[in-house]
Design an enzyme around this catalytic site. Structure first.
Site, PDB file in Angstrom:
ATOM      1  N   HIS A 160       1.154   6.550  10.234  1.00  0.00           N
ATOM      2  CA  HIS A 160       0.436   6.937   9.011  1.00  0.00           C
ATOM      3  C   HIS A 160      -0.956   7.466   9.343  1.00  0.00           C
ATOM      4  O   HIS A 160      -1.553   7.062  10.342  1.00  0.00           O
ATOM      5  CB  HIS A 160       0.255   5.717   8.094  1.00  0.00           C
ATOM      6  CG  HIS A 160       1.512   5.261   7.423  1.00  0.00           C
ATOM      7  ND1 HIS A 160       1.876   3.943   7.364  1.00  0.00           N
ATOM      8  CD2 HIS A 160       2.463   5.952   6.755  1.00  0.00           C
ATOM      9  CE1 HIS A 160       3.020   3.838   6.687  1.00  0.00           C
ATOM     10  NE2 HIS A 160       3.394   5.038   6.317  1.00  0.00           N
ATOM     11  N   GLU A 184       0.817  -1.220   0.000  1.00  0.00           N
ATOM     12  CA  GLU A 184       0.000   0.000   0.000  1.00  0.00           C
ATOM     13  C   GLU A 184       0.848   1.265   0.000  1.00  0.00           C
ATOM     14  O   GLU A 184       0.430   2.301  -0.534  1.00  0.00           O
ATOM     15  CB  GLU A 184      -0.893   0.014   1.245  1.00  0.00           C
ATOM     16  CG  GLU A 184      -1.684   1.293   1.368  1.00  0.00           C
ATOM     17  CD  GLU A 184      -2.561   1.323   2.594  1.00  0.00           C
ATOM     18  OE1 GLU A 184      -3.778   1.216   2.407  1.00  0.00           O
ATOM     19  OE2 GLU A 184      -2.044   1.436   3.715  1.00  0.00           O
ATOM     20  N   ASP A 185       2.037   1.193   0.589  1.00  0.00           N
ATOM     21  CA  ASP A 185       2.836   2.412   0.725  1.00  0.00           C
ATOM     22  C   ASP A 185       3.510   2.839  -0.570  1.00  0.00           C
ATOM     23  O   ASP A 185       4.076   3.933  -0.642  1.00  0.00           O
ATOM     24  CB  ASP A 185       3.883   2.216   1.839  1.00  0.00           C
ATOM     25  CG  ASP A 185       3.207   2.105   3.189  1.00  0.00           C
ATOM     26  OD1 ASP A 185       2.274   2.891   3.440  1.00  0.00           O
ATOM     27  OD2 ASP A 185       3.576   1.213   3.960  1.00  0.00           O
ATOM     28  N   ARG A 239       6.747  10.454   7.372  1.00  0.00           N
ATOM     29  CA  ARG A 239       7.049   9.802   6.097  1.00  0.00           C
ATOM     30  C   ARG A 239       6.603  10.608   4.882  1.00  0.00           C
ATOM     31  O   ARG A 239       7.176  10.489   3.803  1.00  0.00           O
ATOM     32  CB  ARG A 239       6.337   8.443   6.032  1.00  0.00           C
ATOM     33  CG  ARG A 239       6.773   7.445   7.086  1.00  0.00           C
ATOM     34  CD  ARG A 239       8.098   6.812   6.746  1.00  0.00           C
ATOM     35  NE  ARG A 239       8.507   5.859   7.767  1.00  0.00           N
ATOM     36  CZ  ARG A 239       8.176   4.576   7.764  1.00  0.00           C
ATOM     37  NH1 ARG A 239       7.422   4.093   6.805  1.00  0.00           N
ATOM     38  NH2 ARG A 239       8.584   3.783   8.736  1.00  0.00           N
ATOM     39  N   CYS A 288      -2.471  -1.992   4.826  1.00  0.00           N
ATOM     40  CA  CYS A 288      -1.152  -1.874   4.175  1.00  0.00           C
ATOM     41  C   CYS A 288      -0.752  -3.073   3.333  1.00  0.00           C
ATOM     42  O   CYS A 288       0.171  -2.968   2.521  1.00  0.00           O
ATOM     43  CB  CYS A 288      -0.092  -1.590   5.230  1.00  0.00           C
ATOM     44  SG  CYS A 288      -0.111  -2.761   6.562  1.00  0.00           S
TER      45      CYS A 288
END
Ligand code: CIR
Length: 258
Positions: A165, A69-70, A134, A251
């Protein structure tokens, strides 16, 4: 069509190197076998919800690479390759690019700043982009411009300090409803939505995942699962091992409607 209807997903098999995954607080390494079991149950749960899942091969160079997902955002017909903010994860974006080029007509690329997909919450009213340790302000701005190119509205917001997040603290339950922690709901970012708060002590349960007719939740938080079961079909999954490296349910996949 709703933003939580999906028929396709990408996931990436965990590598034995997942024991070296990034974590804010070291509570011990996750067990590789345990992560493999949790990942397999997660993929099965997506499939049971009607999603065709392509599981990409493990990448030992990148311990956190199962958290696909990131690395990107995926929409019907278009994808955006992101630039994860942790130096050890930057190469994961390069790895996902050819995969996305196979499945999407348009693949845009973030070329300024950093954005982790975990900081991006897609809702029918806009795509919230949380600035965090991030995700940088210039990355969020560049992402707003890319989203505009494909007709989508990006909305920069702030991920609470100390929270990895944005989606560590919230998820979309339906088109009008957000599940959130108190600390995130205290900002005004969800004005106009119905906000369901996770019980005190269940903060990590806010990272749930609505997929088609059901909501995937962590089985470590039965109070949240019971609360949601009054209004939604709930599927509880183990996140015990991935939680040791600050991960949850959203994620482990990239989801879209083909
Ligand atoms: C990291 O720190 O990047 C990983 N250990 C966990 C990433 C979780 N990603 C997500 O929630 N989107």
């Amino acid at each position: 069509m709703s933003v939580h209807e999906f028929d396709r997903a990408l996931a990436r098999a965990p590598s034995p190197s997942v024991v070296d995954g990034l974590r804010a607080v070291d509570v011990g390494a996750p067990s590789f076998d345990g992560v493999v079991r949790e990942h397999a149950a997660y993929v099965q749960a997506l499939e049971a919800a009607g999603v065709a899942v392509e599981v990409l091969p493990a990448l030992s160079t990148y311990p956190d690479s199962l958290f696909v997902e990131d690395t990107a955002l995926t929409f019907t017909g278009a994808a955006v390759v992101l630039w994860p903010g942790a130096p050890t994860r930057a190469g994961e974006a390069r790895e996902i690019t050819p995969v996305l080029e196979r499945s999407f007509d348009r693949v845009l690329r973030l070329t300024q700043g950093f954005v982790d997909g975990g900081d991006v919450l897609t809702t029918p009213r806009g795509i919230f982009i949380g600035q965090s340790a991030r995700t940088t302000a210039d990355g969020a701005r560049a992402l707003v411009a890319l989203l505009a190119e494909i007709g989508l509205l990006g909305v920069p917001v702030t991920t609470p300090r100390g929270v990895l997040h944005l989606k560590s603290d919230c998820s979309l339950l339906d088109d009008e409803t957000i599940l959130a922690t108190r600390r995130l709901a205290a900002s005004d970012m969800f004005d106009g939505f119905r906000v369901v708060l996770v019980p005190h002590g269940d903060e990590a349960a806010a990272n749930a995942l609505r997929v088609n007719d059901r909501v995937l939740v962590s089985d470590a938080y039965p109070r949240t699962a019971e609360m949601l079961a009054k209004s939604y079909k709930v599927v509880a999954l183990s996140t015990r091992e991935v939680a040791k490296i600050d991960a949850g349910l959203s994620c482990m996949s990239l989801r879209w409607r083909a």
